[in-house]
Design a protein around this motif. Structure first.
Motif, PDB file in Angstrom:
ATOM      1  N   UNK A  78       0.831  -1.202   0.000  1.00  0.00           N
ATOM      2  CA  UNK A  78       0.000   0.000   0.000  1.00  0.00           C
ATOM      3  C   UNK A  78       0.868   1.255   0.000  1.00  0.00           C
ATOM      4  N   UNK A  79       1.954   1.215   0.779  1.00  0.00           N
ATOM      5  CA  UNK A  79       2.838   2.373   0.840  1.00  0.00           C
ATOM      6  C   UNK A  79       3.433   2.706  -0.519  1.00  0.00           C
ATOM      7  N   UNK A  80       3.924   1.680  -1.247  1.00  0.00           N
ATOM      8  CA  UNK A  80       4.517   1.922  -2.567  1.00  0.00           C
ATOM      9  C   UNK A  80       3.466   2.376  -3.572  1.00  0.00           C
ATOM     10  N   UNK A 121       9.994   9.673 -12.621  1.00  0.00           N
ATOM     11  CA  UNK A 121      10.637  10.314 -11.477  1.00  0.00           C
ATOM     12  C   UNK A 121      10.127   9.801 -10.136  1.00  0.00           C
ATOM     13  N   UNK A 122       9.026   9.050 -10.134  1.00  0.00           N
ATOM     14  CA  UNK A 122       8.462   8.560  -8.872  1.00  0.00           C
ATOM     15  C   UNK A 122       9.238   7.384  -8.305  1.00  0.00           C
ATOM     16  N   UNK A 123      10.068   6.718  -9.145  1.00  0.00           N
ATOM     17  CA  UNK A 123      10.821   5.553  -8.693  1.00  0.00           C
ATOM     18  C   UNK A 123      12.057   5.956  -7.892  1.00  0.00           C
ATOM     19  N   UNK A 124      12.487   5.055  -7.037  1.00  0.00           N
ATOM     20  CA  UNK A 124      13.741   5.207  -6.284  1.00  0.00           C
ATOM     21  C   UNK A 124      14.722   4.146  -6.745  1.00  0.00           C
ATOM     22  N   UNK A 125      16.000   4.412  -6.588  1.00  0.00           N
ATOM     23  CA  UNK A 125      17.034   3.543  -7.145  1.00  0.00           C
ATOM     24  C   UNK A 125      17.265   2.287  -6.300  1.00  0.00           C
ATOM     25  N   UNK A 126      17.008   1.140  -6.903  1.00  0.00           N
ATOM     26  CA  UNK A 126      17.301  -0.139  -6.239  1.00  0.00           C
ATOM     27  C   UNK A 126      18.805  -0.309  -6.053  1.00  0.00           C
ATOM     28  N   UNK A 147      12.162  -0.663   2.977  1.00  0.00           N
ATOM     29  CA  UNK A 147      12.661   0.025   1.783  1.00  0.00           C
ATOM     30  C   UNK A 147      12.845  -0.946   0.624  1.00  0.00           C
ATOM     31  N   UNK A 148      13.426  -2.114   0.897  1.00  0.00           N
ATOM     32  CA  UNK A 148      13.623  -3.110  -0.162  1.00  0.00           C
ATOM     33  C   UNK A 148      12.279  -3.580  -0.699  1.00  0.00           C
ATOM     34  N   UNK A 149      11.307  -3.810   0.180  1.00  0.00           N
ATOM     35  CA  UNK A 149       9.979  -4.223  -0.265  1.00  0.00           C
ATOM     36  C   UNK A 149       9.350  -3.184  -1.178  1.00  0.00           C
ATOM     37  N   UNK A 150       9.445  -1.912  -0.803  1.00  0.00           N
ATOM     38  CA  UNK A 150       8.895  -0.833  -1.632  1.00  0.00           C
ATOM     39  C   UNK A 150       9.611  -0.776  -2.975  1.00  0.00           C
ATOM     40  N   UNK A 151      10.934  -0.935  -2.973  1.00  0.00           N
ATOM     41  CA  UNK A 151      11.696  -0.919  -4.217  1.00  0.00           C
ATOM     42  C   UNK A 151      11.279  -2.059  -5.137  1.00  0.00           C
ATOM     43  N   UNK A 152      11.052  -3.225  -4.564  1.00  0.00           N
ATOM     44  CA  UNK A 152      10.631  -4.366  -5.390  1.00  0.00           C
ATOM     45  C   UNK A 152       9.249  -4.113  -5.987  1.00  0.00           C
TER      46      UNK A 152
END
Length: 543
Positions: A78-80, A121-126, A147-152
Motif C-alpha cells: 500500500x505504501x509503494x 521520477x516517482x521511482x527510487x534507485x534499487x 525500503x527493499x519491499x517498496x523498491x521491489x
C-alpha cells in the motif's frame, strides 16, 4: 583505450571513496570523463552487457534474501502504491507550472508526456539503496526491509510498464511460469549437490541468467523480473546466504559497468542541466511523502525517516522508462539526458544525506515523533530485555552452547538475541529465553530497553565488524559491565582489547584444544588421560 577506462574508473572511485562518499559516484563521474575523452557507448557493447548482467545479479541477490511475505505487508504494497499515485498527482502540476512560467523543456509537453515524466521520477534507485544498506549493514533492519519491499514493488510497476510498452502481451506460455514453485524441491536437491566451491557460483549464475532471466525473456517477460523470481525460489534454502556472498563481488564489479554507461550517455546542454536541477527540487517532496506515509502505517518516525532518506533519489528504472519513451517517440530525446543528469545528481545528494540521517533525526526527533500513530507497528515497538544477568548476542552453535553452560551454573538469568526468526523459534522450543533482534543494526539498539542488573555481555556473532559495532553501542549506552567476544583471526584481538573487552576467545585455537580433549576422552573411555598427557599438562600448569 581499454587500459584508460580501467585507470580512470579506478582513480575516480578511489578519489570519491577517500572523502567517505560511495564509490559509485566516482564511477558515474568516470563515465562523463570517458565521454569527454571521446569514448562512444556503441564502441563498447561489452560494457552494456556487463551493466545488464550487474542489474540482473543485483535483483537475483535481492531475491535470495527476500521473504515474499514481506511484500504483502500494508506498509510495503500500500505504501509503494500510494506513493506512486500521490507523487504523480503532485509532480504533474508542478511540471505544468514550470511550463507556464516559461521553462522551455516542458513548455510544449502535453499531459500524457508529463505523466510519463512524473511516472519515471516517482521511482527510487534499487542499485543505490541496496548498496547503501549493504555498506551500513542495515539490510535486515526494519527500515531496510521496508525500503527493499517498496523498491521491489516499484520494480514490478516498472516491469509492467515495459511489458505494455512493447505493444504486445507476453506469450501464453508465460502462464506456465506459475508452476515454477513446484520445481522448488528439485532445485533444492541440486542446490545441496553443488557443494561450496566454484560449482556453487556456477549454479547461482545458471539460476540467475538461465533459470530466471532467459526463461522469462523466452515467454515475453522482463528478464530482470525472472532473476528476482529465481532468487526468491532459492531464498528458503540453508545455503542461500552463502550463495549471495559467493556472487557478491561479481555483482559489485558488473554494477561498475552500469554506472559507467549512465555517464557515457553524453554531455547535456546547459539547458538540460538547468532542467535537471529543477527536477532535484522534487526529491524533498518524495522524502516527505515517504515519511508521512510510513508513519501512517504506524512505523516509528525514526524508521520512517531512515527508510525515506534511503529512497530519496531517482531511479535507474526511471531512466529505463525514459529510454523506452524516447525510443518510441513518446518523449523528446533530450529528456533521456535530463533524467540521466538528475539521476546522477540525486546520487550525489543522497549519499551524504544517508550518512547524516541519524544526526538529522536526532535534531528533529521531537517534531517527527508527532507524526507517529499509536499503537506502534508490532515490529517497531520497544524491545524489553527483562532483568537478565547475562546477555548473549548471537545464538548460533557457540552462543547456544554458552547459554546452556551458563544456565547449568547460574540458572535462568540469561537472555539470547538472535536475528533469524527460525532460530529464535527453535531455541524457544528448547526452553531457552531468546528474543529476535539484530545486534549489528542501529535500529535494534535504538529500541532496546535497559536491563538494570546486567553483568556480562557475550558477543558470539561470527563477524568481527558486528562485534565491534555492538561494543560501541554498549559503550554509548553507558554499559559498564563485563564483555567477552569471539574472534576468528588473532589480529582482531588487539582491537577488541582496545575497546575494553575483558575476555577474547579465539574460535579456531579453542576448537583445536576442544578437539584434542574429545580425542582423549574417546581414547580413554573412563575419561582419564594417559599418563604422558597428564605429565605434559602438569608441566604446563603455572607454579
Amino acid at each position: 583505450m581499454e587500459p584508460a577506462i580501467l585507470i580512470i574508473t579506478l582513480a575516480c572511485g578511489m578519489a570519491v571513496n577517500s572523502i567517505n562518499l560511495p564509490p559509485l559516484i566516482g564511477y558515474l563521474a568516470a563515465g562523463f570523463v570517458l565521454y569527454v575523452l571521446g569514448v562512444e557507448p556503441d564502441s563498447l557493447p561489452i560494457l552494456h552487457s556487463l551493466a545488464d548482467l550487474g542489474v540482473t545479479l543485483l535483483l537475483f541477490a535481492i531475491g535470495l534474501k527476500l521473504d515474499v511475505r514481506s511484500l504483502f505487508k500494508a506498509e510495503v504494497w500500500a505504501g509503494s502504491s500510494l506513493h506512486l499515485i500521490i507523487s504523480m498527482l503532485v509532480f504533474m502540476p508542478l511540471l505544468m507550472l514550470l511550463g507556464a512560467i516559461g521553462v522551455s523543456r516542458v513548455t510544449d509537453l502535453d499531459w500524457q508526456q508529463l505523466a510519463l515524466i512524473a511516472f519515471a521520477l516517482s521511482f527510487s534507485s534499487t542499485v543505490f539503496a541496496v548498496k547503501v544498506l549493504e555498506d551500513k549493514g542495515d539490510m535486515q533492519s526494519l527500515y531496510g526491509r521496508v525500503a527493499i519491499g517498496i523498491l521491489i514493488m516499484q520494480d514490478i510497476f516498472a516491469v509492467l510498464f515495459l511489458t505494455v510498452s512493447k505493444g504486445n502481451f507476453p506469450s501464453p506460455w508465460a502462464f506456465a511460469l506459475l508452476a515454477l514453485p513446484l520445481l522448488r524441491p528439485l532445485l533444492y536437491r541440486l542446490f545441496d549437490r553443488v557443494g561450496h566451491g566454484e560449482l556453487l557460483v556456477l549454479f547461482g549464475l545458471f539460476m540467475a541468467l538461465v533459470g530466471g532471466a532467459w526463461l522469462f525473456e523466452l515467454v515475453g517477460m522482463k528478464p530482470d523480473l525472472g532473476a528476482l523470481i529465481a532468487g526468491m525460489l532459492l531464498a528458503g534454502h540453508k545455503k542461500a546466504s552463502e550463495l549471495a556472498k559467493s556472487l557478491f563481488y561479481f555483482k559489485e564489479l558488473f554494477l561498475v559497468a552500469f554506472f559507467l554507461t549512465i555517464g557515457l550517455n553524453g554531455l547535456p546542454s546547459l539547458e538540460d542541466i538547468g532542467m535537471a536541477g529543477l527536477l532535484l527540487l522534487l526529491i524533498p517532496i518524495k522524502v516527505a511523502l515517504f515519511i508521512w506515509l510510513l508513519t501512517r502505517f504506524r512505523l516509528r518516525s525514526r524508521t520512517a525517516i531512515m527508510g525515506a532518506f534511503n529512497l530519496g533519489n531517482f531511479s535507474e528504472f526511471g531512466l529505463i522508462v525514459a529510454a523506452v519513451a524516447t525510443n518510441k517517440g513518446w518523449l523528446p530525446s533530450h529528456w533521456l539526458l535530463i533524467i540521466a543528469v538528475a539521476l546522477s545528481a540525486s546520487f550525489l545528494i543522497a549519499a551524504p544525506l544517508n550518512n547524516m540521517v541519524a544526526h538529522i533525526y536526532g535534531r528533529f526527533s521531537q517534531q517527527l515523533s508527532r507524526l507517529e500513530k499509536s499503537p506502534l507497528h508490532p515490529e517497531d515497538r520497544q524491545i524489553s530485555l527483562g532483568d537478565p544477568r547475562f546477555l548473549i548476542l548471537g545464538m548460533g552453535r557457540i552462543g547456544s552452547g554458552a547459554y546452556d553452560e551458563l544456565r547449568a551454573n547460574f540458572g535462568d538469568t540469561i537472555l539470547g538475541i538472535e536475528h533469524k526468526q527460525e532460530l529464535v523459534e527453535f531455541h524457544r522450543s528448547q526452553g531457552r529465553n531468546v528474543v529476535q533482534g539484530d545486534a549489528s543494526d542501529t535500529d535494534f539498539w535504538e529500541k532496546l530497553e535497559r536491563a538494570p542488573h546486567l553483568e556480562w555481555v557475550l558477543l558470539a556473532m561470527p563477524y568481527h565488524a558486528g562485534n565491534i559495532f555492538a561494543i560501541e553501542q554498549l559503550r554509548k549506552r553507558s554499559y559498564q559491565g563485563n564483555i567477552s567476544a569471539i574472534i576468528q583471526y588473532s589480529e582482531d584481538e588487539q582491537s577488541l582489547q582496545d575497546l575494553g573487552v575483558n575476555a577474547v576467545y579465539n574460535l579456531y585455537e579453542a576448537a583445536g584444544a576442544g578437539f584434542v580433549e574429545h580425542v582423549i576422552s574417546q581414547f580413554t573411555p573412563s575419561g582419564t588421560m594417559p599418563p604422558a598427557v597428564n605429565e605434559s599438562k602438569a608441566q604446563q600448569q603455572p607454579q
